[in-house]
Design an enzyme around this catalytic site. Structure first.
Site: not given
Lengths: 366, 366
Positions: B90-93, B144, B194, B221, B271
């Site tokens: 994951d990007s961590g966003g 994101d 998104q 989202g 996931d």
């Protein structure tokens, strides 16, 4: 049945084989603890893969939960927890005296309240046998009274006398059951020597118990807060009066060096919560060198900051691909995998230690 | 690289192969979650034995703990956690917007305080790429902004525009790094569509992102509190505008029926924390019958008294020797083995579900 295979020339250490309904076990051995029908986060298969030969569970805990109705439904604790390893069960005496609430001894009955829900129960020597029959224990322990140390002489005498009386009741009762059931007949029964740290009382307890035909004898009432020296002294005068042709079990011991020293004093069997309990606190056992001399192992506190980037594994066994840094991370982030790997590390250490001890006795080095 | 192998005639479901630096993965697939570099109480080997092909971890969490210094010392997250499975991060966003304290967006920087110790940090698109380069992610996700649902149109537009801008910055930056490193070049990068539940915004987001050469596209989202119907509607109009020759990833979804329905809408990757999180609460997934029709699975609450003496296993897989009664006991006594076995049961259910889905698409049944 216990068969002596070798007596060391260098010490009272010995090699033997203990035969049980679920297979034979090489002595000396260590029993991983599955108090409540489970080893902390570890499967029986993993324990077997490490080389464990037997596990220990607890009469008091299993009696309260899951309870005998459930166990009887499955036929044995082995089947309930999906284990084909031999099983030794504590009598529950220690737990009922240390955990249960409002306990009171009336004659041969111990009345107590469950530490879980306060429900009222009675244990007595026969009932403890009945429970262990239901559990299908390969080795059942008689109900005993264990006093803490230091103890007054009077208290030690009372506990000793009660333990001897209960041992006789237990054995007589089991002998009766044996005649009715070949399965029960295969279950071994061990008595427990008490007497605190009074030499004459220990000798008296041993004499009274060894006059009865038990399959093995435990030394109880040690590792209850006394100095290590006291424990060794008690073993020094107690073990020699135990029969050579029966297994000897030192209950609740101990640190690796205690195990080595006790083997040298003629003990064959051990159990202890140390490897699993200390794993929970991030204390990991690390083998440092061959043999059992000073510094043959160390413990490390894996949460210590110095391990944050340490790429070395703790030991060279089954967990050798896991670094200290990773275990450190798992503990710092409270990941349950950390508890599991730490427990496995410590149990592997203890089981390997026993293998090394047996090898050393075989080679005449211990 | 994604290779389409089969397009179903019955739905938009498809079979494919996603090639990564750590091996190929058959789609559609489910990724067990190792948020903090560990799957809850489960080893990577166990996950592989179940047939998992890839695991997911998290940029935000790994950046904070163990931190990049540690990861760099090991060379990758794979090596740190002893895994040879492909890894998506994951990007961590999502985490920085949901977990971190006092976050503030200044230009392309997100300033925030760690939810662990309050320490101050900055993430931006390039830094998130750098972190994922350090982690060695086989599939990196661009930073994101994910808005919850329902969302105002204005908020959704802002998040969409920021996500598109950040996606371009991320891809341009990665293209530069690719020229310097063959290893980085092998890392795939996915963008995240998104647009909340506004059809025109979803289509705009998809158009803006698919104009760039990403290796795959995620639908983000969703599974943020909206009705299931809304989620399916968004997929119904979003997935068809995603390129056929790129993998499609629906983030954070979901229940088994959501996965089946999303596969039918053309999704390749999933996931979700559901199997591990619900295991912790004693909720176990049980496959009831073949196929994916109504009632193909059920969940049971293992702590329910009705399982106290239930000798049946939950499923017929690797845990078939463990009864419901035993799992019930482990949960009632808070034995950590219970959490472990429950997690394994649920992950096995999800991984088997994906195998069955792939088989069904292959056989023209889905």
């Amino acid at each position: 049945m216990f068969t002596l295979k070798k007596q060391s020339n260098k010490s009272n250490a010995r090699l033997g084989v203990l035969s049980t309904a679920h297979g034979t076990i090489d002595t000396p051995f260590f029993m991983p603890i599955a108090t409540k029908a489970a080893i902390k986060s570890i499967t029986v298969q993993e324990i077997k893969d490490l080389g464990a030969q037997i596990i220990l569970s607890n009469t008091y805990h299993n009696y309260l939960r899951p309870g005998l109705t459930t166990i009887k439904k499955f036929g044995s604790l082995h089947k309930f927890m999906d284990s084909d390893l031999p099983l030794l069960t504590d009598s529950g005496g220690y737990q009922v005296f240390s955990l249960a609430k409002l306990r009171e001894i009336k004659g041969d009955n111990i009345e107590f309240q469950s530490h879980i829900d306060g429900s009222k129960h009675i244990l007595n020597p026969k009932k403890v046998v009945d429970i262990q029959v239901a559990l299908g224990s390969d080795i059942m322990m008689v109900l005993d009274e264990c006093v803490g140390l230091p103890s007054t002489r009077q208290k030690a005498i009372e506990a000793l006398e009660r333990t001897s009386r209960w041992a006789k009741i237990s054995l007589d009762y089991k002998n009766k059951l044996d005649k009715k059931s070949a399965t029960i007949k295969k279950q071994l029964m061990f008595a427990i020597v008490q007497g605190a740290d009074f030499k004459d009382l220990r000798l008296r307890s041993a004499r009274e118990l060894t006059e009865m035909k038990f399959d093995g004898f435990a030394v109880g009432g040690l590792a209850v807060g006394e100095p290590t020296k006291t424990m060794y002294q008690v073993l020094d005068y107690t073990v020699p009066v135990l029969p050579v042709d029966k297994a000897r079990y030192l209950m609740g011991v101990g640190y690796p060096e205690n195990i080595v020293e006790s083997v040298k004093r003629g003990i064959d069997m051990f159990d202890c919560v140390i490897p699993t309990r200390e794993a929970r606190h991030g204390k990991l056992y690390e083998r440092k060198k061959q043999g059992f001399g000073k510094g043959f192992y160390e413990t490390i506190i894996i949460t210590n900051a110095k391990f944050k980037n340490d790429k070395r594994s703790v030991n060279q066994g089954g967990l050798k691909n896991y670094s200290r840094a990773y275990l450190h991370h798992l503990f710092k982030t409270q990941e349950s995998l950390g508890l599991r790997l730490a427990t496995l590390n410590n149990l592997e250490f203890y089981i390997d230690l026993m293998k090394d001890i047996r090898q050393a006795v075989k080679q005449g080095k211990l």
